[in-house]
Design a protein around this motif. Structure first.
Motif, PDB file in Angstrom:
ATOM      1  N   PHE A 364      -5.228  22.717  70.265  1.00  0.00           N
ATOM      2  CA  PHE A 364      -4.364  23.843  70.607  1.00  0.00           C
ATOM      3  C   PHE A 364      -4.328  24.077  72.114  1.00  0.00           C
ATOM      4  O   PHE A 364      -3.268  24.205  72.714  1.00  0.00           O
ATOM      5  N   TYR A 365      -5.514  24.110  72.748  1.00  0.00           N
ATOM      6  CA  TYR A 365      -5.554  24.336  74.201  1.00  0.00           C
ATOM      7  C   TYR A 365      -4.809  23.235  74.939  1.00  0.00           C
ATOM      8  O   TYR A 365      -4.068  23.497  75.882  1.00  0.00           O
ATOM      9  N   ALA A 366      -5.004  21.974  74.475  1.00  0.00           N
ATOM     10  CA  ALA A 366      -4.369  20.850  75.151  1.00  0.00           C
ATOM     11  C   ALA A 366      -2.853  20.935  75.023  1.00  0.00           C
ATOM     12  O   ALA A 366      -2.116  20.739  76.003  1.00  0.00           O
ATOM     13  N   VAL A 367      -2.388  21.276  73.822  1.00  0.00           N
ATOM     14  CA  VAL A 367      -0.935  21.373  73.613  1.00  0.00           C
ATOM     15  C   VAL A 367      -0.364  22.517  74.456  1.00  0.00           C
ATOM     16  O   VAL A 367       0.645  22.357  75.158  1.00  0.00           O
ATOM     17  N   ALA A 368      -1.043  23.674  74.433  1.00  0.00           N
ATOM     18  CA  ALA A 368      -0.565  24.817  75.207  1.00  0.00           C
ATOM     19  C   ALA A 368      -0.523  24.471  76.694  1.00  0.00           C
ATOM     20  O   ALA A 368       0.446  24.790  77.404  1.00  0.00           O
ATOM     21  N   LEU A 369      -1.566  23.782  77.169  1.00  0.00           N
ATOM     22  CA  LEU A 369      -1.626  23.399  78.576  1.00  0.00           C
ATOM     23  C   LEU A 369      -0.483  22.454  78.922  1.00  0.00           C
ATOM     24  O   LEU A 369       0.167  22.596  79.964  1.00  0.00           O
ATOM     25  N   THR A 370      -0.216  21.501  78.015  1.00  0.00           N
ATOM     26  CA  THR A 370       0.865  20.546  78.260  1.00  0.00           C
ATOM     27  C   THR A 370       2.201  21.275  78.329  1.00  0.00           C
ATOM     28  O   THR A 370       3.030  21.003  79.208  1.00  0.00           O
ATOM     29  N   ILE A 371       2.412  22.215  77.414  1.00  0.00           N
ATOM     30  CA  ILE A 371       3.691  22.937  77.392  1.00  0.00           C
ATOM     31  C   ILE A 371       3.871  23.742  78.675  1.00  0.00           C
ATOM     32  O   ILE A 371       4.912  23.661  79.336  1.00  0.00           O
ATOM     33  N   VAL A 372       2.831  24.480  79.052  1.00  0.00           N
ATOM     34  CA  VAL A 372       2.955  25.312  80.253  1.00  0.00           C
ATOM     35  C   VAL A 372       3.151  24.445  81.489  1.00  0.00           C
ATOM     36  O   VAL A 372       4.005  24.728  82.336  1.00  0.00           O
ATOM     37  N   SER A 373       2.386  23.334  81.591  1.00  0.00           N
ATOM     38  CA  SER A 373       2.557  22.449  82.746  1.00  0.00           C
ATOM     39  C   SER A 373       3.960  21.885  82.764  1.00  0.00           C
ATOM     40  O   SER A 373       4.604  21.815  83.818  1.00  0.00           O
ATOM     41  N   GLY A 374       4.449  21.484  81.587  1.00  0.00           N
ATOM     42  CA  GLY A 374       5.808  20.936  81.496  1.00  0.00           C
ATOM     43  C   GLY A 374       6.834  21.945  81.960  1.00  0.00           C
ATOM     44  O   GLY A 374       7.725  21.621  82.751  1.00  0.00           O
ATOM     45  N   LEU A 375       6.683  23.182  81.508  1.00  0.00           N
ATOM     46  CA  LEU A 375       7.614  24.243  81.911  1.00  0.00           C
ATOM     47  C   LEU A 375       7.577  24.457  83.418  1.00  0.00           C
ATOM     48  O   LEU A 375       8.616  24.635  84.061  1.00  0.00           O
TER      49      LEU A 375
END
Lengths: 503, 289
Positions: A364-375
């Motif tokens: 979950f943390y990794a996915v959230a981090l990826t999404i925020v970084s992508g944004l």
């Protein structure tokens, strides 16, 4: 009139008087000597330790301090009068510079995004490897480590320091203490002194600072940071982590049984006890109860009590224990980075080294981090160098001219974030044959040309005139478009003419 | 409340104040020590303050204090500073012509900001916050000007005013044809129809015809043969849709009868030349020219 009578002293010192306040009650309860509501600090004298984690800590100490001190001095060439400092929070110019990125105050959400990213990264790292941040890179840890090193330089290691503190005042004690505090203050001043360079051009400020012409904020910030550094790293140390920092409390939610933490392997260490030479290791644990893990701990805890709020996971007890284990000719790693789950598993004779990286929370943390970084990356690459805001005149909403045509006034706020002057062409769509005019222009035309200086917002008054034949409604939706070689912007607005003129 | 003997409370062992409110008595606990310290510190501070700063009023004056502090003097020096700050911006306006100010983006921005503030304080009372005017007060946002709408015309009007009594003031006089018995009520009635016809609206034809000669004799010298007015004399154009005192027959009749004329003050004595310039540019810019 109020008469102030001091009755803090008992009028009858021998009389049996009840407690007069909670504090007094607590004082009375605490008895002689312990007359405070607050727990006094128990001094901690961490012993110097050598080993792998200590080396890593020294290296990170040098690296993080180097980043802190060097970054404001990195130059980055920008055109014109723009600052040539790579990283600069320019409050006077209301800009934030980070190498090739320049942010305006209205883009502060990128900073928010960065903080969200930092928080998520911290959560992920903590879920995987425990409190790496606390143990190695937190400024409180780094500066405290540095201050303890200075203390050791003046007063010697643990035993010498304890002896010195217990001894009566002498010349030797006086110069050692004075020297230590002087160097501490020097480092603290250096800390505050470096901080201010992030907010002004560093080479200019360092000169102005010393000749006394620097901005007042620089002196005040420097003084505040000097004081906090000296107090936090010199005298408060572990109390900052234990009592002031929220992170040790939040980490409970981040950690689980699978998180790597500095762990005393009780499955191997217990039952503990002193060990004599040539004594057999059969039927007993490897822990010889030498307390080396306790004396090196900068937080003053016993790691053998298990994971605890105070533990910053610095790994110094690992080095201390390994040193003893080597001497005892036992395998290293009685204290080690390990998980609660693995310890429990070995205790019950299960799998020896069970370690799971992939868990629902880490995913979950990794996915959230990826999404925020992508944004963030998407936002940074997609953001326009130009911006248009249209403010319609409200008083008067419209003006009828001599020939029956109607005129509306607008104020255009054109933002040029690029570092070069831009020429914008402004058009209005939605009114056939509309004429645009800005004050100072010789004639009205169907388009306007506006030059905006680099890194500036320019307000332009624009008057739009529509011939009677072009007015089809009292309120016509129109669109202002603004184009330049580097970008374009469109803004929806209205053209008002009143019922009488729309007919 | 009643007065009682001071007594010692059995539970806490603290003496009471001797006051009682409906059976509730108050313990006479000592003041917190920190409070006492703060109190005495304030007393000491107050004495120091009396000595250092102006404090006590006298009959003709007051105690000045050793530090020589004076708010009045601070305000005066701050105002001098403010003049200096404004002077830096106004210098640009001083040396440039009205046209140059309007052409230069930075001078224009400065003039518009200054002009807006001065307009809001002084002109908006009559002309409205947006300058759109009201009945009897001209609209400054359209392209219809009684005395001319160029930068120089506006600046002149601002400086000298209209019917202001200032020597160079703009003066025009619409005669009170009815009130002064220059025309009979019937003639005023007919002339009203003529003026309505001038602005392209349907009117009573015979009345218009009756007034034709009268208009040429009495009105054309100022309003022009075709009724288009004359800005040099401040005579309004009677053929457009803009009517300072109203467009219906009653209002037009009233104007021919009474010949009203408003007064615009002369601002030259009140504003600096730079302020007049800024105001002229502000009004000119907002009139869409």
């Amino acid at each position: 009139m109020t008469v102030v009578i001091d009755r803090t002293k008992s009028p009858n010192p021998n009389g049996d008087q009840g407690p007069v306040s909670a504090a007094a009650a607590a004082r009375r309860k605490a008895g002689e000597g312990g007359g405070s509501l607050y727990k006094p600090r128990t001094p901690i004298y961490p012993k110097l330790v050598h080993g792998r984690w200590r080396m890593i800590k020294w290296a990170l100490l040098v690296a993080t301090l180097a980043v802190y001190y060097i970054v404001p001095w990195i130059r980055w060439d920008r055109p014109g009068d723009l600052p040539d400092q790579a990283v600069l929070v320019d409050f006077t110019g209301r800009r934030f510079y980070f190498f090739f990125i320049q942010l305006w105050p209205q883009e502060v959400y990128f900073i928010t995004g960065l903080l969200v990213m930092a928080a998520l990264a911290l959560f992920l790292i903590t879920a995987l490897f425990g409190r790496l941040w606390c143990g190695y890179t937190c400024p409180q840890t780094v500066w405290t480590d540095l201050f303890i090193a200075v203390e050791r330089l003046f007063e010697g290691d643990r035993n010498a320091r304890m002896k010195l503190d217990a001894s009566p005042m002498s010349f030797d004690k006086l110069w050692r203490k004075t020297g230590k505090h002087a160097v501490w203050l020097g480092i603290a001043f250096g800390t505050g002194g470096a901080w201010i360079f992030y907010f002004h051009d560093a080479p200019t400020l360092i000169r102005n600072f010393w000749v006394g012409t620097g901005p007042m904020t620089a002196y005040v910030s420097c003084a505040i940071l000097t004081a906090t550094t000296y107090v936090f790293a010199g005298t408060m140390r572990e109390q900052v982590c234990t009592y002031m920092c929220p992170w040790p409390r939040i980490q409970g939610a981040m950690l689980d049984n699978h998180s790597l933490q500095v762990t005393y392997r009780r499955d191997r260490g217990e039952p503990r006890g002193p060990h004599k030479k040539n004594q057999s290791w059969e039927g007993r644990g490897d822990c010889i109860d030498c307390n080396q893990c306790v004396v090196v701990c900068p937080m003053g805890i016993d790691i053998r009590d298990g994971a605890q709020l105070e533990c910053i996971n610095c790994g110094l007890c690992i080095d201390a224990c390994d040193e003893i284990m080597v001497k005892m000719e036992r395998p290293r790693g009685l204290i080690s980075y390990d998980t609660d789950h693995a310890v429990a598993s070995r205790e019950t004779g299960g799998v020896k080294n069970l370690y799971r990286f992939v868990r629902s929370r880490t995913v979950f943390y990794a996915v959230a981090l990826t999404i925020v970084s992508g944004l963030m990356i998407w936002g940074l690459t997609q953001r326009s160098a130009v911006d248009l805001h249209v403010l319609r005149d409200r008083n008067p909403t419209f003006v009828r001219l001599q020939d029956g045509s109607v005129r509306n006034g607008y104020t255009l706020k054109i933002t040029n974030r690029s570092f070069a002057p831009q020429t914008f062409t402004v058009l209005i769509e939605g009114i056939p044959g509309a004429q645009l005019k800005t004050p100072g222009a010789a004639i009205a035309s169907d388009r306007l040309s506006v030059v905006v200086k680099p890194d500036e917002v320019r307000a332009v008054r624009v008057f739009v005139t529509a011939a009677p034949s072009a007015i089809s409604a009292a309120n016509m939706p129109v669109r202002m478009t603004m184009t330049s070689p580097t970008g374009e912007a469109r803004v929806q607005t209205n053209f008002l003419s009143g019922e009488a003129n729309a007919r | 409340m009643s007065e009682h003997e001071r007594e010692t409370d059995a539970i806490s062992g603290v003496e009471t104040t001797g006051h009682e409110w409906d059976g509730i008595r108050e313990l006479d606990n000592p003041l917190p020590r920190w409070w006492l310290w703060v109190f005495w510190a304030c007393v000491v501070f107050a004495i120091g303050y009396w000595v250092a700063f102006p404090a006590w009023p006298g009959v003709n004056s007051y105690t000045q204090g050793l530090l020589g502090s004076s708010d009045r003097r601070d305000v005066a020096s701050a105002l001098v500073e403010l003049d200096k700050v404004r002077g830096a911006g106004a210098a640009g306006l001083k040396n440039a012509s009205l046209q140059q100010i309007e052409q230069d983006p930075e001078l224009q921005a400065y003039a518009l900001t200054l002009g807006q503030s001065v307009f809001g304080d002084n002109c908006a009372t009559c002309h409205g916050a947006g300058g759109a005017g009201a009945k009897g007060y001209p609209n400054l946002r359209d392209d219809i000007w009684l005395w001319g709408g160029t930068l120089d015309d506006i600046a002149f009007t601002l400086k000298h005013g209209i019917r202001s009594g200032e020597p160079e003031a703009r003066i025009s006089m619409m005669p009170a044809f009815g009130r002064d018995k220059m025309l009979t009520p019937v003639q005023v009635q007919d002339m009203t129809e003529y003026v309505v016809a001038l602005s392209g609206r349907p009117a009573d034809r015979p009345a218009v015809d009756r007034s034709r000669q009268l208009y040429a004799d009495q009105c054309a010298s100022c309003h022009g043969v075709d009724g288009k007015g004359d800005q040099a004399q401040g005579a309004p154009n009677l053929t457009d849709g803009e009517w300072l005192y109203g467009s219906d027959r009653g209002a037009i009749n009233g104007q021919i009868h009474n010949g009203r004329g408003g007064v615009m003050p002369a601002w030259g004595g009140r504003f600096s030349p730079e302020t007049i310039k800024a105001l002229a540019v502000y009004i000119h810019a907002n009139s869409g020219q």
